[in-house]
Design a protein around this motif. Structure first.
Motif, PDB file in Angstrom:
ATOM      1  N   GLY A 125      37.889  45.107  42.915  1.00  0.00           N
ATOM      2  CA  GLY A 125      38.710  43.974  43.300  1.00  0.00           C
ATOM      3  C   GLY A 125      39.046  43.086  42.125  1.00  0.00           C
ATOM      4  O   GLY A 125      38.764  43.420  40.971  1.00  0.00           O
ATOM      5  N   VAL A 126      39.643  41.939  42.441  1.00  0.00           N
ATOM      6  CA  VAL A 126      40.100  40.986  41.436  1.00  0.00           C
ATOM      7  C   VAL A 126      39.148  39.792  41.410  1.00  0.00           C
ATOM      8  O   VAL A 126      38.844  39.210  42.447  1.00  0.00           O
ATOM      9  CB  VAL A 126      41.536  40.505  41.742  1.00  0.00           C
ATOM     10  N   TYR A 127      38.692  39.451  40.200  1.00  0.00           N
ATOM     11  CA  TYR A 127      37.846  38.279  39.988  1.00  0.00           C
ATOM     12  C   TYR A 127      38.743  37.115  39.577  1.00  0.00           C
ATOM     13  O   TYR A 127      39.419  37.194  38.555  1.00  0.00           O
ATOM     14  CB  TYR A 127      36.834  38.522  38.874  1.00  0.00           C
ATOM     15  N   LEU A 128      38.720  36.059  40.347  1.00  0.00           N
ATOM     16  CA  LEU A 128      39.495  34.884  39.969  1.00  0.00           C
ATOM     17  C   LEU A 128      38.771  34.079  38.904  1.00  0.00           C
ATOM     18  O   LEU A 128      39.404  33.414  38.094  1.00  0.00           O
ATOM     19  CB  LEU A 128      39.774  34.004  41.193  1.00  0.00           C
ATOM     20  N   GLU A 165      32.602  34.903  39.702  1.00  0.00           N
ATOM     21  CA  GLU A 165      32.796  36.012  40.638  1.00  0.00           C
ATOM     22  C   GLU A 165      32.390  37.328  39.987  1.00  0.00           C
ATOM     23  O   GLU A 165      31.760  38.168  40.625  1.00  0.00           O
ATOM     24  CB  GLU A 165      34.253  36.082  41.100  1.00  0.00           C
ATOM     25  N   PHE A 166      32.737  37.510  38.716  1.00  0.00           N
ATOM     26  CA  PHE A 166      32.314  38.709  37.996  1.00  0.00           C
ATOM     27  C   PHE A 166      30.793  38.744  37.884  1.00  0.00           C
ATOM     28  O   PHE A 166      30.157  39.757  38.181  1.00  0.00           O
ATOM     29  CB  PHE A 166      32.941  38.757  36.603  1.00  0.00           C
ATOM     30  N   LYS A 167      30.205  37.628  37.477  1.00  0.00           N
ATOM     31  CA  LYS A 167      28.759  37.557  37.259  1.00  0.00           C
ATOM     32  C   LYS A 167      27.986  37.842  38.553  1.00  0.00           C
ATOM     33  O   LYS A 167      26.903  38.400  38.526  1.00  0.00           O
ATOM     34  CB  LYS A 167      28.407  36.169  36.716  1.00  0.00           C
ATOM     35  N   ASN A 168      28.582  37.480  39.684  1.00  0.00           N
ATOM     36  CA  ASN A 168      27.945  37.709  40.990  1.00  0.00           C
ATOM     37  C   ASN A 168      28.439  38.981  41.661  1.00  0.00           C
ATOM     38  O   ASN A 168      28.064  39.260  42.795  1.00  0.00           O
ATOM     39  CB  ASN A 168      28.176  36.504  41.901  1.00  0.00           C
ATOM     40  N   ASN A 169      29.300  39.737  40.958  1.00  0.00           N
ATOM     41  CA  ASN A 169      29.860  40.979  41.487  1.00  0.00           C
ATOM     42  C   ASN A 169      30.501  40.755  42.858  1.00  0.00           C
ATOM     43  O   ASN A 169      30.304  41.522  43.785  1.00  0.00           O
ATOM     44  CB  ASN A 169      28.783  42.071  41.549  1.00  0.00           C
ATOM     45  N   GLN A 170      31.270  39.661  42.966  1.00  0.00           N
ATOM     46  CA  GLN A 170      31.917  39.299  44.226  1.00  0.00           C
ATOM     47  C   GLN A 170      33.393  38.978  43.994  1.00  0.00           C
ATOM     48  O   GLN A 170      33.772  37.808  43.943  1.00  0.00           O
ATOM     49  CB  GLN A 170      31.216  38.087  44.832  1.00  0.00           C
ATOM     50  N   PRO A 171      34.240  40.006  43.851  1.00  0.00           N
ATOM     51  CA  PRO A 171      35.660  39.721  43.658  1.00  0.00           C
ATOM     52  C   PRO A 171      36.269  39.045  44.881  1.00  0.00           C
ATOM     53  O   PRO A 171      35.936  39.393  46.012  1.00  0.00           O
ATOM     54  CB  PRO A 171      36.278  41.101  43.417  1.00  0.00           C
ATOM     55  N   THR A 180      39.920  41.909  47.448  1.00  0.00           N
ATOM     56  CA  THR A 180      39.456  43.295  47.514  1.00  0.00           C
ATOM     57  C   THR A 180      40.444  44.192  48.255  1.00  0.00           C
ATOM     58  O   THR A 180      40.300  45.403  48.228  1.00  0.00           O
ATOM     59  CB  THR A 180      38.081  43.377  48.206  1.00  0.00           C
ATOM     60  N   GLN A 181      41.416  43.608  48.908  1.00  0.00           N
ATOM     61  CA  GLN A 181      42.405  44.371  49.679  1.00  0.00           C
ATOM     62  C   GLN A 181      43.783  44.233  49.035  1.00  0.00           C
ATOM     63  O   GLN A 181      44.063  43.255  48.359  1.00  0.00           O
ATOM     64  CB  GLN A 181      42.468  43.854  51.122  1.00  0.00           C
ATOM     65  N   GLY A 182      44.650  45.194  49.299  1.00  0.00           N
ATOM     66  CA  GLY A 182      46.026  45.114  48.839  1.00  0.00           C
ATOM     67  C   GLY A 182      46.199  45.343  47.353  1.00  0.00           C
ATOM     68  O   GLY A 182      47.131  44.823  46.751  1.00  0.00           O
ATOM     69  N   LEU A 188      48.634  46.481  40.695  1.00  0.00           N
ATOM     70  CA  LEU A 188      49.604  45.825  41.565  1.00  0.00           C
ATOM     71  C   LEU A 188      48.863  45.171  42.709  1.00  0.00           C
ATOM     72  O   LEU A 188      47.865  45.695  43.203  1.00  0.00           O
ATOM     73  CB  LEU A 188      50.622  46.841  42.101  1.00  0.00           C
ATOM     74  N   ILE A 189      49.362  44.026  43.136  1.00  0.00           N
ATOM     75  CA  ILE A 189      48.760  43.292  44.245  1.00  0.00           C
ATOM     76  C   ILE A 189      49.814  43.107  45.325  1.00  0.00           C
ATOM     77  O   ILE A 189      50.971  42.831  45.028  1.00  0.00           O
ATOM     78  CB  ILE A 189      48.156  41.953  43.766  1.00  0.00           C
ATOM     79  N   TYR A 190      49.394  43.272  46.560  1.00  0.00           N
ATOM     80  CA  TYR A 190      50.328  43.222  47.683  1.00  0.00           C
ATOM     81  C   TYR A 190      50.553  41.785  48.122  1.00  0.00           C
ATOM     82  O   TYR A 190      49.614  41.038  48.363  1.00  0.00           O
ATOM     83  CB  TYR A 190      49.764  44.051  48.839  1.00  0.00           C
TER      84      TYR A 190
END
Length: 195
Positions: free
Chosen positions: A34-37, A41-47, A50-52, A61-63
């Motif tokens: 997924g994408v980390y804003l 978020e990266f450090k916690n592995n929580q993008p 995660t969809q699109g 590409l992002i939907y």
């Protein structure tokens, strides 16, 4: 003395309990895709996103739900993204893969520079060039800085035995930086939460 040992064992066991929901990073670690804003978020592995997402060649590409269309992910609007195994950090207007992940992660990015030359009529005309620059990412605070002896040596000095090895190393200077970055990261592992 006995009190010191008891306190040491208490803190050691506390760290052991904290690690039940964490794992030491290994190159085989699977990140959440997924994408980390943000860096956290990266450090916690929580993008956050995660969809699109869709990969097309080198682009992500992002939907856009409202337009029902895919658009290229803008590096200036996010921290980076994960493909599961690879982490790509936004730097210098592009996404760049973290080559080494650790207490100090390494990546390379093309840095654009503009210089001016005087043409035959006396006018300044800009010339743009790109240079590949090595960078480090500090896992503690998310700061990015150039990977040079000037910036890396203070890191190695934090570990006296590693610093002594570094000073005695007889190989090429550039090679030495990469070898001792790897050694530093091995001695000071990082942890990611298990999700």
């Amino acid at each position: 003395m006995r009190t010191s040992i008891v306190l040491f064992l208490f803190f050691l066991s506390f760290r052991g309990f904290a690690q039940l929901d964490e794992v030491i990073y290994q190159p085989t670690f699977e990140f959440n895709q997924g994408v980390y804003l943000t860096f956290d978020e990266f450090k916690n592995n929580q993008p956050s996103i995660t969809q699109g997402l869709q990969r097309k060649g080198e682009s992500i590409l992002i939907y856009d739900d409202s337009l029902k269309e895919y658009f290229p992910l803008n590096p200036d609007r996010v921290w980076g993204y994960s493909t599961g195994r690879g982490i790509y950090i936004s730097a210098e207007g592009d996404f760049n893969r973290l080559i080494t992940i650790g207490a100090f992660s390494h990546f390379a990015a093309y840095v654009k520079t503009i210089s001016y030359r005087i043409d035959p009529y006396g006018f300044q005309s800009p010339m743009e060039s790109q240079t590949l620059v090595q960078f480090l990412l500090n896992f503690d605070n998310g700061k990015v800085f150039t990977f040079s002896a000037k910036n890396a040596e203070p890191i190695f000095q934090k570990d006296p035995s590693l610093w002594n090895e570094y000073k005695k190393y007889k190989g090429k200077k550039e090679e030495r930086l990469f070898i001792f970055l790897r050694k530093y990261n091995e001695r000071y592992p990082i942890y990611f939460p298990i999700n």
